[in-house]
Motif scaffolding. Sequence first.
Motif, PDB file in Angstrom:
ATOM      1  N   SER A   1      -3.769   5.993   0.061  1.00  0.00           N
ATOM      2  CA  SER A   1      -4.197   5.163  -0.830  1.00  0.00           C
ATOM      3  C   SER A   1      -5.390   4.159   0.011  1.00  0.00           C
ATOM      4  O   SER A   1      -5.533   4.446   1.359  1.00  0.00           O
ATOM      5  N   GLY A   2      -6.095   3.447  -0.809  1.00  0.00           N
ATOM      6  CA  GLY A   2      -7.306   2.891  -0.061  1.00  0.00           C
ATOM      7  C   GLY A   2      -6.713   1.861   1.052  1.00  0.00           C
ATOM      8  O   GLY A   2      -7.357   1.780   2.112  1.00  0.00           O
ATOM      9  N   GLY A   3      -5.720   1.308   0.510  1.00  0.00           N
ATOM     10  CA  GLY A   3      -4.943   0.264   1.695  1.00  0.00           C
ATOM     11  C   GLY A   3      -4.586   1.225   2.931  1.00  0.00           C
ATOM     12  O   GLY A   3      -4.720   0.544   4.203  1.00  0.00           O
TER      13      GLY A   3
ATOM     14  N   GLU B   1      -8.523  -2.984  -8.524  1.00  0.00           N
ATOM     15  CA  GLU B   1      -9.115  -3.755  -7.443  1.00  0.00           C
ATOM     16  C   GLU B   1     -10.599  -4.202  -7.931  1.00  0.00           C
ATOM     17  O   GLU B   1     -11.601  -3.986  -7.277  1.00  0.00           O
TER      18      GLU B   1
ATOM     19  N   ASN C   1     -13.054  -6.251  -5.340  1.00  0.00           N
ATOM     20  CA  ASN C   1     -13.398  -5.567  -4.062  1.00  0.00           C
ATOM     21  C   ASN C   1     -14.726  -6.146  -3.612  1.00  0.00           C
ATOM     22  O   ASN C   1     -15.048  -6.177  -2.455  1.00  0.00           O
TER      23      ASN C   1
ATOM     24  N   SER D   1      -7.741   1.845   4.959  1.00  0.00           N
ATOM     25  CA  SER D   1      -8.083   0.714   5.558  1.00  0.00           C
ATOM     26  C   SER D   1      -7.202   0.246   6.974  1.00  0.00           C
ATOM     27  O   SER D   1      -7.788  -0.134   7.989  1.00  0.00           O
TER      28      SER D   1
ATOM     29  N   ASN E   1       0.772  -1.290   0.035  1.00  0.00           N
ATOM     30  CA  ASN E   1      -0.172  -0.041  -0.047  1.00  0.00           C
ATOM     31  C   ASN E   1       0.905   1.300   0.044  1.00  0.00           C
ATOM     32  O   ASN E   1       1.896   1.352   0.818  1.00  0.00           O
TER      33      ASN E   1
ATOM     34  N   ASN F   1     -10.413  -5.888   1.714  1.00  0.00           N
ATOM     35  CA  ASN F   1     -10.379  -5.054   0.642  1.00  0.00           C
ATOM     36  C   ASN F   1      -9.510  -4.037   0.831  1.00  0.00           C
ATOM     37  O   ASN F   1      -9.062  -3.262   1.825  1.00  0.00           O
ATOM     38  N   HIS F   2      -8.885  -3.771  -0.250  1.00  0.00           N
ATOM     39  CA  HIS F   2      -7.668  -2.783  -0.342  1.00  0.00           C
ATOM     40  C   HIS F   2      -6.396  -3.187   0.297  1.00  0.00           C
ATOM     41  O   HIS F   2      -5.103  -2.523  -0.098  1.00  0.00           O
TER      42      HIS F   2
END
Length: 516
Positions: free
Chosen positions: A445-447, A189, A192, A450, A38, A472-473
Amino acid sequence: MSIIEINNFSQNFGDKLLFEDTSFVLNPGEKIGLTGVNGAGKSTLLKIIMGQVLLDKGTFYKNPRYRIEYLDQHAEVKGEDSIKEYLCGAYKPLFDAEKKLNKINEQLATETNNDKLERLLNQSGDLFEYLTANNFYAIDSEIEKVCAGLGITAFGLDTPVKNLSGGQRAKVMLAKLLLESPDVMVLDEPTNFLDINHIEWLTKFINSSPKAFIIVSHDSHFLNNVVTHICDVDNNKINRYVGNYEECMATKEARRIQHEKNYEQQQREIKKLEDYIARNKARASTANMPHSRERMLNRMDIINPPSEQIKPTFSFKYKDFAGNLVLKVENLVVGYNNDPLLKPISFEVENGDRVAITGFNGIGKSTLLKTIIGELDKISGTVTIAKNIVIGYYQQETDFQLFEGTPLNYVSNFYPKLTEKDIRASLNRSGLNSVHCRKQIKQLSGGEQSKIKICILTLKACNLLILDEPTNHLDVFAIDRLREAIAEFKGTVIFVSHSKPFIKDVATKIIDLEKL
């Protein structure tokens, strides 16, 4: 000839160096998995490919003969279109041609001039051949096939797109991209919001397609089944490997081990040279002897030290619970506005269980979890949670774009008594460094976002974790650590996941909503 070539490029994101003197290439028919931890720069690379971000340094070539389209799951879908109308937009050039054909046919019915009549007949014939060659008269069946494969049919093709949840909208946008069938499909992704059956359908679709794909996914099982190459972003470089995911990661690991050996060997050699130079320069009788060793040292091609990635160390705090029965659900009906999503559900969860809730996307898994924790009202039935149960809840969808502030500010909202030092330490254990902590949360970032949500969960002592799509992510390292943290947790876990390997490794019991 290649479709995309980015040569010797360097790129920064703010004050962070993402890429340094590296290259990327995509050839026709290749299915490339873009991997990396990530925040490594995968999303930035996709934006460079799509022309949304200009290179700081380097050369960029895109073959004009090829059409490239990008699945942006966060894009807004405006208007009043139904799902069917929105998907028909994938065939806009064909529908435009049909309108033109219908207009010409109307003219043919009244035209008397022979020359004009012949010209119109030729135009009509050309348009009909164009529509036939592009399978225009099978559009409805193509749309139905893709919608069935991705589980869109379940929530009705007449449903307005604006009424869909984030996950449902992402599936519809993926369907439109597949129907458009450009020469290159860039998927960020794509799994997801897909359930296991729909991932299997997408896998078959990609494998049977002659088109090129660039796929960002942290679902290693999915990547292993679809890619022909891996481009791994590591230490500001893009390393290209041939083969499926497992083969490429094995090659990467072998290279990493060899790099460490070479680095350590060179460091020992450098130390010997430096010691020799220092000893002999100190004595007047040998002061001229070190010159050759100094030249050798100066000419040496220095090997960079192995990269050190911040890896999370998730750990969930446990609050003692002595009972056996944690949760009892009896004839529970869930839904919205008294409109049931499921038949009445009954099940029990005992202390220490790891329960996976499965079923197709839209069946009501998230709704069930929200009803259990009391976020949504039940339509009927009962939910009995044992006394002294403390729930830690991981929500699938969080709109960080609406939050103005840093991860430090965000965590502080939940735990105002914690010092900034304590919050930084908690974020660091979740895989976020000091740079991440200072950034606006919407820039991460999405990760990385998260990991902030998991960080908040780790700060609360609980005995029942309820996790809605927690992988997810997340990158592979984070997913592995999450799996370990759940295994180490002494309490009970109820979770929703589309990842078949994650379910296999974690679950001790599966509740399949499709079979109730």
